[in-house]
Design a protein around this motif. Structure first.
Motif, short mmCIF file in Angstrom:
data_model
loop_
_atom_site.label_atom_id
_atom_site.label_comp_id
_atom_site.label_asym_id
_atom_site.label_seq_id
_atom_site.Cartn_x
_atom_site.Cartn_y
_atom_site.Cartn_z
N GLY A 1 0.82 -1.21 0.00
CA GLY A 1 0.00 0.00 0.00
C GLY A 1 0.85 1.26 0.00
N ILE A 2 1.92 1.26 0.78
CA ILE A 2 2.82 2.43 0.80
C ILE A 2 3.38 2.66 -0.60
CG2 ILE A 2 5.00 3.37 1.68
CD1 ILE A 2 4.51 1.87 4.32
N ALA A 3 3.81 1.57 -1.27
CA ALA A 3 4.36 1.69 -2.62
C ALA A 3 3.33 2.32 -3.55
CB ALA A 3 4.77 0.32 -3.14
N SER A 4 2.11 1.84 -3.46
CA SER A 4 1.05 2.37 -4.31
C SER A 4 0.80 3.85 -4.00
CB SER A 4 -0.20 1.52 -4.11
OG SER A 4 -1.34 2.20 -4.51
N GLY A 5 0.74 4.17 -2.72
CA GLY A 5 0.53 5.57 -2.33
C GLY A 5 1.65 6.49 -2.80
N LEU A 6 2.86 5.97 -2.84
CA LEU A 6 4.01 6.77 -3.28
C LEU A 6 4.07 6.89 -4.81
CD1 LEU A 6 6.86 5.38 -0.95
CD2 LEU A 6 5.95 7.72 -0.94
N GLY A 7 3.23 6.13 -5.51
CA GLY A 7 3.20 6.24 -6.97
C GLY A 7 3.98 5.17 -7.72
N TYR A 8 4.51 4.19 -6.99
CA TYR A 8 5.14 3.06 -7.69
C TYR A 8 4.05 2.29 -8.43
CZ TYR A 8 9.44 3.83 -5.04
OH TYR A 8 10.58 4.37 -4.50
N GLY A 9 4.44 1.62 -9.52
CA GLY A 9 3.45 0.98 -10.37
C GLY A 9 3.38 -0.52 -10.22
N ASP A 10 2.69 -1.14 -11.16
CA ASP A 10 2.49 -2.60 -11.14
C ASP A 10 3.81 -3.36 -11.25
OD1 ASP A 10 -0.19 -2.06 -11.13
OD2 ASP A 10 -0.51 -2.53 -13.25
N GLY B 1 -1.43 1.42 4.41
CA GLY B 1 -0.17 1.76 3.76
C GLY B 1 -0.35 2.81 2.69
N ASN B 2 -1.42 2.67 1.93
CA ASN B 2 -1.69 3.61 0.85
C ASN B 2 -1.81 5.04 1.38
OD1 ASN B 2 -2.22 4.06 -1.94
ND2 ASN B 2 -4.38 4.32 -1.44
N LEU B 3 -2.52 5.19 2.50
CA LEU B 3 -2.66 6.52 3.11
C LEU B 3 -1.29 7.07 3.54
CD1 LEU B 3 -5.86 5.97 5.33
CD2 LEU B 3 -5.70 7.34 3.24
N GLY C 1 1.61 6.24 2.29
CA GLY C 1 2.35 6.57 1.06
C GLY C 1 1.91 7.89 0.47
N LYS C 2 0.65 8.21 0.62
CA LYS C 2 0.13 9.47 0.07
C LYS C 2 0.48 10.68 0.95
CE LYS C 2 -3.83 7.79 -2.63
NZ LYS C 2 -3.10 7.86 -3.91
N GLY C 3 1.09 10.42 2.11
CA GLY C 3 1.59 11.54 2.91
C GLY C 3 0.92 11.72 4.26
N TYR C 4 -0.11 10.92 4.56
CA TYR C 4 -0.71 11.00 5.90
C TYR C 4 0.34 10.58 6.93
CZ TYR C 4 -5.58 11.23 4.22
OH TYR C 4 -6.75 11.61 3.65
N THR C 5 0.27 11.15 8.13
CA THR C 5 1.11 10.61 9.20
C THR C 5 0.54 9.25 9.58
OG1 THR C 5 -0.27 11.52 10.96
CG2 THR C 5 1.53 12.92 10.15
N VAL C 6 1.38 8.43 10.21
CA VAL C 6 0.94 7.10 10.61
C VAL C 6 -0.28 7.21 11.53
CG1 VAL C 6 1.60 5.01 11.84
CG2 VAL C 6 3.25 6.13 10.31
N LYS C 7 -0.20 8.14 12.46
CA LYS C 7 -1.27 8.30 13.44
C LYS C 7 -2.59 8.69 12.77
CE LYS C 7 -2.09 10.64 17.83
NZ LYS C 7 -1.74 11.82 18.64
N SER C 8 -2.52 9.66 11.87
CA SER C 8 -3.77 10.10 11.25
C SER C 8 -4.30 9.03 10.29
CB SER C 8 -3.59 11.45 10.54
OG SER C 8 -2.67 11.33 9.49
#
Lengths: 345, 345
Positions: free
Chosen positions: B216-225, B277-279, B281-288
């Protein structure tokens, strides 16, 4: 979103290799490979299908049909439609046509090529000889395995076009060639690993296309994520069984070139093999599904050959058998999958 | 689309088992398990969180919060909020709470339970003892491995609710228990395989949640398939390394309970761990990111414990290390992933 970007850096920075490199083919993966190579080579010799494609690239700076968003700096390209001109000029030749068209080009080869390295980026069976590229080159052209390489790995052309980080595996038995190939392919967006398993990499790239058709059929029939996961976990075990029977070697099928490539093809919406299966699962006839696609789904052609090989070797591969039955024996996808579900675990 | 369907058949057809079976928990997977069991058991004893949930199910015939589309025939259910009432009435008890809540219920256990089979459907670490369920039951309740089982496999509750074909693996060391459990879970939409690898199945179910956060982090950061496929193929190898270090057993990590479960969690949009993870990766803090989800992402809690275990055992697990750093040491996801990309192959 697709990045519009010209490889403008390539003219200013020093190329990483002095080797002359050529590419045969003008489809999407061939175009992606040219994009990788212009990162490292001063000139990429690109042998395309016909004068129209050559003219269009020279005029517009991009392939008119595939990966049209990839703009090349024409100073980096030497276009031709003559395979002998390209091969003569090169130390390394990357073959990247669909498998069914390779022999049309290779039949015209009449220049000296004994000292060249031939790299296959083709993921299919050569119909003329009903065999993989490595054997076709060896048997028909006396190109030994020492002068061959295979590039494999989860590497959809569409993502290379967008410069999304991708990993390739270069399989070659010669240490020296391996280093050369790592140099010409590695870049900011391409990471390259080395392997010695030429045949294993070639067959796994072929098998994964068949399994991707199968994953597509499942999706078209309405099976969900839970089933797809089971299907793919059975597919990688069938792949391992097949590879061991074809060519025993120390290999871990969970490496990216095997499992990774299967995953990207079975799960990605970019995959034409998966899309073909999806149409069949939704009820299209095999013929109409093939006709509705404007790209070659390699897995269709491969399924026949792989099925026959598996039979000859007495292998038990329920997924391969099922897909063969649907594609070539007119069997009903829904019924066949119901039977298949009992054989998976 | 979700099918609205009551298990009406269950009252008319003869139940497959005479065993009394209970479920602890009222989340989505617990509800899915009750749905599986009413196919085969005359009565399912269901111990839910509180009187509100009990009352709502008794009033409406479905769980008020999770899998609300699954309608039960109330004649098949015996609801309670008292773990002792449920355990006393049952031969087999399925534990299906989030791992962080299990001890709240188990602490209340004071009835006789020496002859019961406890089946864990929990995929997480018990915080109180910083250990897996199998060890928690053995150490804290003297429930030996012979009276335990684990159910694993690629089995999203949401798809069970829709009766989409899913596969479970039941791990237990006792042949006799294995047969009983196959009987109570198998149905038209659930296929069950047997395994003896209790600890391997439990740890793999825990590890896959951590890897799903990573996907999910990878996807949120924009990494692809292409990258995701490489990531997952590295993840399954890290899983194999970890499982071998924890508990050596004859196992093939490409079976559905290991690889299949990893795939469904890493690729499916139903996966709460992947979404967490996606959240991030998109820049949310872990807590939020955690606060914005109304379900427990087991992988978050597991990452800490698994990381410590891997360190103690001196294992080299770059993906686990990276995710731990992001979740617990406030490290920047983008930078950490850039470093990680160099360690994958």
């Amino acid at each position: 979103m697709t990045k519009k970007k010209t490889n403008s850096d390539s003219t200013s920075k020093k190329p990483k290799t002095e080797l002359a490199v050529g590419v045969l083919g003008s489809g999407s993966f061939a175009t992606a490979i040219v994009k990788m190579l212009v990162e490292n080579c001063k000139t990429v010799h690109w042998c395309v299908r016909n004068e129209f494609v050559k003219g269009a690239i020279e005029l517009r700076g991009h392939n008119p049909t595939y990966l049209t968003a990839v703009n090349f700096n024409l100073k980096n390209l030497k276009l031709t439609t003559d395979i002998n001109e390209m091969v003569s000029a090169c130390d390394i030749v990357v073959l990247a046509t669909p498998s069914i068209y390779l022999s049309d080009s290779m039949d015209k080869l009449n220049c000296e090529y004994g000292d060249k390295i031939f790299v296959s980026a083709i993921k299919g069976i050569i119909p003329k000889v009903n065999n993989v590229v490595a054997h076709y080159l060896k048997d028909e052209f006396k190109i030994g395995f020492r002068n061959q390489a295979v590039i494999a790995g989860p590497c959809h052309a569409e993502e290379v076009a967008m410069e999304r980080l991708s990993y390739l595996t270069v399989a070659t038995v010669e240490e020296e060639n391996s280093k050369k190939l790592l140099d010409i392919f590695s870049s900011d967006f391409i990471k390259v690993s080395a392997s010695k398993d030429i045949l294993g990499n070639e067959y796994s790239a072929i098998l994964k296309n068949i399994f991707a058709i199968g994953a597509g059929i499942a999706s078209g029939l309405g099976y969900g994520d839970n089933f797809t996961a089971v299907f793919v976990s059975n597919a990688i075990r069938e792949m391992e069984t097949f590879l061991e029977a074809i060519y025993e070697a120390p290999r871990d099928v969970n490496e990216s070139a095997y499992l990774g490539d299967l995953l990207v093809t079975a799960y990605s919406l970019f995959s034409r093999n998966r899309n073909l299966g999806n149409l069949i699962g939704k009820g299209y006839t095999v013929k109409s599904a093939i006709q509705s696609m404007n790209m070659v789904a390699e897995g269709y052609y491969a399924a026949d050959s792989i099925y026959q090989t598996a039979r000859e070797k007495g292998l038990k591969l329920p997924i391969i058998d099922t897909i063969y039955g649907i594609l070539y024996e007119g069997k009903n996808a829904e019924k066949q999958y119901r039977k298949l579900t009992a054989k998976l675990n």
